[in-house]
Structures are given as C-alpha cells and as structure tokens.
Design a protein around this motif. Structure first.
Motif, PDB file in Angstrom:
ATOM      1  N   VAL A   1       0.843  -1.187   0.000  1.00 19.52           N
ATOM      2  CA  VAL A   1       0.000   0.000   0.000  1.00 19.52           C
ATOM      3  C   VAL A   1       0.882   1.240   0.000  1.00 19.52           C
ATOM      4  N   ILE A   2       0.638   2.139  -0.949  1.00 22.09           N
ATOM      5  CA  ILE A   2       1.356   3.406  -1.021  1.00 22.09           C
ATOM      6  C   ILE A   2       0.410   4.514  -0.593  1.00 22.09           C
ATOM      7  N   GLU A   3       0.812   5.269   0.431  1.00 19.84           N
ATOM      8  CA  GLU A   3       0.059   6.464   0.800  1.00 19.84           C
ATOM      9  C   GLU A   3       0.780   7.676   0.231  1.00 19.84           C
ATOM     10  N   ILE A   4       0.047   8.508  -0.495  1.00 14.79           N
ATOM     11  CA  ILE A   4       0.649   9.658  -1.165  1.00 14.79           C
ATOM     12  C   ILE A   4       0.593  10.886  -0.260  1.00 14.79           C
ATOM     13  N   THR A   5       1.746  11.497  -0.053  1.00 14.76           N
ATOM     14  CA  THR A   5       1.869  12.733   0.719  1.00 14.76           C
ATOM     15  C   THR A   5       1.166  12.614   2.072  1.00 14.76           C
ATOM     16  N   PRO A   6       1.709  11.820   2.980  1.00 14.92           N
ATOM     17  CA  PRO A   6       1.051  11.596   4.273  1.00 14.92           C
ATOM     18  C   PRO A   6       1.189  12.735   5.269  1.00 14.92           C
ATOM     19  N   GLY A   7       1.892  13.820   4.899  1.00 15.13           N
ATOM     20  CA  GLY A   7       2.027  14.959   5.802  1.00 15.13           C
ATOM     21  C   GLY A   7       2.725  14.564   7.084  1.00 15.13           C
ATOM     22  N   GLY A   8       2.095  14.858   8.213  1.00 11.01           N
ATOM     23  CA  GLY A   8       2.685  14.522   9.496  1.00 11.01           C
ATOM     24  C   GLY A   8       2.527  13.065   9.895  1.00 11.01           C
ATOM     25  N   GLY A   9       1.856  12.272   9.071  1.00  6.79           N
ATOM     26  CA  GLY A   9       1.751  10.841   9.336  1.00  6.79           C
ATOM     27  C   GLY A   9       0.496  10.421  10.078  1.00  6.79           C
ATOM     28  N   TRP A  10      -0.613  11.170   9.884  1.00  5.08           N
ATOM     29  CA  TRP A  10      -1.846  10.816  10.579  1.00  5.08           C
ATOM     30  C   TRP A  10      -2.280   9.392  10.226  1.00  5.08           C
ATOM     31  N   TYR A  11      -2.355   9.096   8.952  1.00  2.00           N
ATOM     32  CA  TYR A  11      -2.727   7.738   8.546  1.00  2.00           C
ATOM     33  C   TYR A  11      -1.549   6.769   8.634  1.00  2.00           C
ATOM     34  N   SER A  12      -0.324   7.275   8.628  1.00  2.00           N
ATOM     35  CA  SER A  12       0.842   6.394   8.793  1.00  2.00           C
ATOM     36  C   SER A  12       0.762   5.651  10.121  1.00  2.00           C
ATOM     37  N   GLU A  13       0.270   6.328  11.160  1.00  2.00           N
ATOM     38  CA  GLU A  13       0.166   5.719  12.479  1.00  2.00           C
ATOM     39  C   GLU A  13      -0.814   4.541  12.494  1.00  2.00           C
ATOM     40  N   ILE A  14      -1.665   4.470  11.489  1.00  5.98           N
ATOM     41  CA  ILE A  14      -2.638   3.384  11.373  1.00  5.98           C
ATOM     42  C   ILE A  14      -2.164   2.339  10.360  1.00  5.98           C
ATOM     43  N   LEU A  15      -1.769   2.809   9.194  1.00  6.22           N
ATOM     44  CA  LEU A  15      -1.448   1.897   8.093  1.00  6.22           C
ATOM     45  C   LEU A  15      -0.163   1.107   8.312  1.00  6.22           C
TER      46      LEU A  15
ATOM     47  N   ALA B   1       5.295   5.259   2.339  1.00  4.74           N
ATOM     48  CA  ALA B   1       4.898   6.658   2.384  1.00  4.74           C
ATOM     49  C   ALA B   1       5.606   7.378   1.246  1.00  4.74           C
ATOM     50  N   ALA B   2       4.839   7.849   0.259  1.00  2.33           N
ATOM     51  CA  ALA B   2       5.407   8.554  -0.888  1.00  2.33           C
ATOM     52  C   ALA B   2       5.331  10.048  -0.635  1.00  2.33           C
ATOM     53  N   VAL B   3       6.487  10.696  -0.584  1.00  2.67           N
ATOM     54  CA  VAL B   3       6.541  12.110  -0.201  1.00  2.67           C
ATOM     55  C   VAL B   3       7.209  12.933  -1.293  1.00  2.67           C
ATOM     56  N   ALA B   4       6.711  14.146  -1.499  1.00  7.39           N
ATOM     57  CA  ALA B   4       7.284  15.048  -2.496  1.00  7.39           C
ATOM     58  C   ALA B   4       8.629  15.579  -2.005  1.00  7.39           C
ATOM     59  N   ASP B   5       9.475  15.953  -2.955  1.00  2.00           N
ATOM     60  CA  ASP B   5      10.800  16.474  -2.599  1.00  2.00           C
ATOM     61  C   ASP B   5      11.041  17.841  -3.222  1.00  2.00           C
ATOM     62  N   ASN B   6       9.937  18.599  -3.422  1.00  2.00           N
ATOM     63  CA  ASN B   6      10.053  19.801  -4.255  1.00  2.00           C
ATOM     64  C   ASN B   6      10.145  21.114  -3.491  1.00  2.00           C
ATOM     65  N   ASN B   7       9.944  21.106  -2.157  1.00  2.00           N
ATOM     66  CA  ASN B   7      10.022  22.376  -1.440  1.00  2.00           C
ATOM     67  C   ASN B   7      10.400  22.138   0.016  1.00  2.00           C
ATOM     68  N   ALA B   8      10.640  23.237   0.722  1.00  2.00           N
ATOM     69  CA  ALA B   8      11.113  23.147   2.104  1.00  2.00           C
ATOM     70  C   ALA B   8      10.076  22.504   3.015  1.00  2.00           C
TER      71      ALA B   8
ATOM     72  N   ILE C   1       9.897   4.965   3.199  1.00  2.00           N
ATOM     73  CA  ILE C   1       9.636   6.309   2.696  1.00  2.00           C
ATOM     74  C   ILE C   1      10.271   6.438   1.322  1.00  2.00           C
ATOM     75  N   ALA C   2       9.490   6.853   0.331  1.00  2.00           N
ATOM     76  CA  ALA C   2       9.982   7.054  -1.033  1.00  2.00           C
ATOM     77  C   ALA C   2       9.666   8.477  -1.465  1.00  2.00           C
ATOM     78  N   THR C   3      10.600   9.134  -2.130  1.00  2.00           N
ATOM     79  CA  THR C   3      10.385  10.507  -2.589  1.00  2.00           C
ATOM     80  C   THR C   3      10.056  10.532  -4.079  1.00  2.00           C
ATOM     81  N   PHE C   4       9.338  11.580  -4.497  1.00  2.00           N
ATOM     82  CA  PHE C   4       8.998  11.734  -5.910  1.00  2.00           C
ATOM     83  C   PHE C   4       8.984  13.210  -6.268  1.00  2.00           C
ATOM     84  N   ASN C   5       9.134  13.476  -7.546  1.00  2.00           N
ATOM     85  CA  ASN C   5       9.059  14.825  -8.087  1.00  2.00           C
ATOM     86  C   ASN C   5       7.626  15.063  -8.563  1.00  2.00           C
TER      87      ASN C   5
ATOM     88  N   THR D   1      -4.818   8.304  -0.917  1.00  2.00           N
ATOM     89  CA  THR D   1      -4.457   9.706  -0.716  1.00  2.00           C
ATOM     90  C   THR D   1      -5.595  10.421   0.002  1.00  2.00           C
ATOM     91  N   PHE D   2      -5.232  11.165   1.028  1.00  2.00           N
ATOM     92  CA  PHE D   2      -6.202  11.829   1.891  1.00  2.00           C
ATOM     93  C   PHE D   2      -5.977  13.335   1.878  1.00  2.00           C
TER      94      PHE D   2
END
Length: 302
Positions: free
Chosen positions: A84-98, A110-117, A142-146, A163-164
C-alpha cells in the motif's frame, strides 16, 4: 506490538462477511465491483486494536470522529498482505494506522514530495517518527517523488494507492493530472485507488471554488477516469452536513487548521472538519491516454 493477521477460519470469515454486508448498506456503488470478502480481510477487531494503539498521538486520535479511519479503510478494501502506497502523508496521521496494520504481512510505503522546504520538513518529521518506534514502523518505507514528473515505484508494483486531502493541492499546483497517471502506472491490474478530499457544494464549478480547498466530486472522478481508472464506489462515510463551504479562508477556516484563530472559534469547532468525498477506483487494465484537464490557482495547504 505485532498484529497477528491469521484468522480463525469460519468465524473470521463470517465476521468479515457481516462487516461487508453492513458496509454495502451505506455505500453508493458505481458498478458491480465490490472489495471481495476473504480470510485476508482485516477484522473490525484488528482495526480497533490499531486505532487504540499507544503509539498514536492523542491529537490524532481526537480526529477519528471526523475522519472515520475504520470505516474508510474497510470501504477501500484494505487487506493485510498487500503493498500500500500512501501519497503525501504529511505529518503521518494515517501512517500511524497503516504502517502497524501492514507491518507483519504487507508493506506500507509513504510517498513524499521532494520539491520544497515544507515537503522536506514533513519528510524529516516522518523519518523521525518511524525511527523513534521501530516496533511499529521498522518495516515502513519512505519514497520521494518529483510532483512535476512523479514516479511512485516500479510499474505494477502496488496493490493499493491511498491519498487523503491532497487532490486540491495538486489541482492548484497544476500537477493533479500527472499524479493520477502515476497512480495508474504503479498499481497492478485490478489494484485500488482510494481518494478522500474536501467536497464542494453540488453544482459548484472549478472557477467558483478556486482557492477554497474544496473540489467538485465530478472533477476528481474525471481526473481518475481520464488516467484510466474505473469508478468502483462512492461512500458518505466522511460526509459532514454542517459544513456550509462558504468561509472567509476556505476549508482552512475549519478545524484542524482554524486559520482565523479565536475569531468565531466556537462556531467552527461546532461544525467540525470539512464535508468530504470518499471515492474508490480500480485499475481495469485498459491503458487510456488522459485528456487535458483544467487547473485552478490559489493557496496550497493540506
């Protein structure tokens, strides 16, 4: 804590069947496809155990009443032995469950963007969360994407993409079409895409909701179907009829953001979190070239 995912044969099968029968009464299917009942489905008890887990923060647990994670994940058909890939989980609200749910038999990415601070800050916080509790997160990835040219993993490698509350951000950034194409590419044939986002009022156009954080349901469905997906079901699990969707700072006026601070705070707390669409799509294997999509501009926040 390890969640034992072996089932008690006929009793578990009966329980799963009842759960799906109850779910079918509240869902609004868009076709004949329904997540299958099998011995590998999560039981309600397993979900309850994870939702009550000590590793979940108290503020995150307090959001369950608005986000309905148990019912949402059951509607999406989450199973314990899947990738299961969760897109842009932010602070990990659903990560704590999934991540804990999938720890023993599946794989959480957890697929996270790498485009800004901000994205990099969220990624650092997520890595710290995982490192601090290896009992729950040691097998999470954790995997990053553009976002401009997203690749979420090897083609056909995931069983489910979730994605949520992110599609409105991608729409405003002009990357939504690329993201949905990436979802389609990384999923196996028959794989599921689950989407939750802030729902605009009936009849609202993209021009009308621009910058508000709300999206027309038809627009999100078109993003997915243009990428090749088939709409497999809709649910009112995350509906909120108290949400009037006409606030001075858009959806961010409501909790948990409460952009206006103390101004009318009690009023917005009484409304609660936003009214949300909950959509389930399936990759049916027929590749389809997506059509051009309109975009909107405005602030981007989750």
């Amino acid at each position: 804590m390890k969640i034992k995912l072996a089932f008690g044969l006929s009793a578990a099968l009966l329980f799963a069947g009842v759960a799906h029968a109850q779910q079918a009464g509240q869902d609004q299917p868009a076709g004949d496809l329904v997540p299958p009942t099998s011995a590998s489905d999560f039981t309600a008890g397993q979900l309850d155990t994870v939702l009550a887990g000590s590793w979940r923060s108290a503020p995150n647990k307090a959001r369950d009443v608005y986000r309905h994670p148990k019912e949402t994940l059951q509607f999406f058909g989450l199973q314990p032995d899947k990738t299961v890939i969760e897109i842009t989980p932010g602070g990990g609200w659903y990560s704590e469950i999934l991540a804990p749910l999938l720890r023993d038999n599946g794989h959480y990415i957890a697929a996270v963007a790498d485009n800004n601070a901000e994205a990099k800050q969220d990624t650092a916080a997520l890595r710290a969360k995982f490192a601090a509790d290896p009992a729950e997160y040691s097998k999470a990835t954790i995997a990053t994407f553009n976002p401009q040219a997203p690749v979420l993993g090897p083609a056909g490698s995931a069983d489910m993409v979730l994605t949520f509350r992110n599609v409105h951000n991608w729409t405003q950034a002009g990357t939504a079409q690329a993201m949905f194409k990436a979802f389609y590419a990384v999923l196996k044939t028959g794989g599921t895409l689950g989407v939750v986002d802030h729902r605009a009022a009936d009849g609202a156009t993209m021009d009308l909701v621009k910058g508000s954080g709300y999206l027309p349901t038809a627009y999100v469905i078109k993003l997915a179907t243009d990428a090749g997906f088939k709409l497999d079901g809709q649910s009112e699990i995350n509906a909120n009829p108290k949400d009037t969707k006409d606030y001075p700072k858009g959806v961010w006026t409501l909790p948990p953001t409460l952009t206006l601070g103390d101004q009318d705070r009690a009023k917005y707390l009484a409304i609660g979190e936003s009214d949300r669409m909950t959509l389930r799509f399936v990759k049916n294997g027929a590749d389809k070239k997506p059509a051009a999509m309109p975009t909107a501009s405005g602030s981007t926040a989750k």
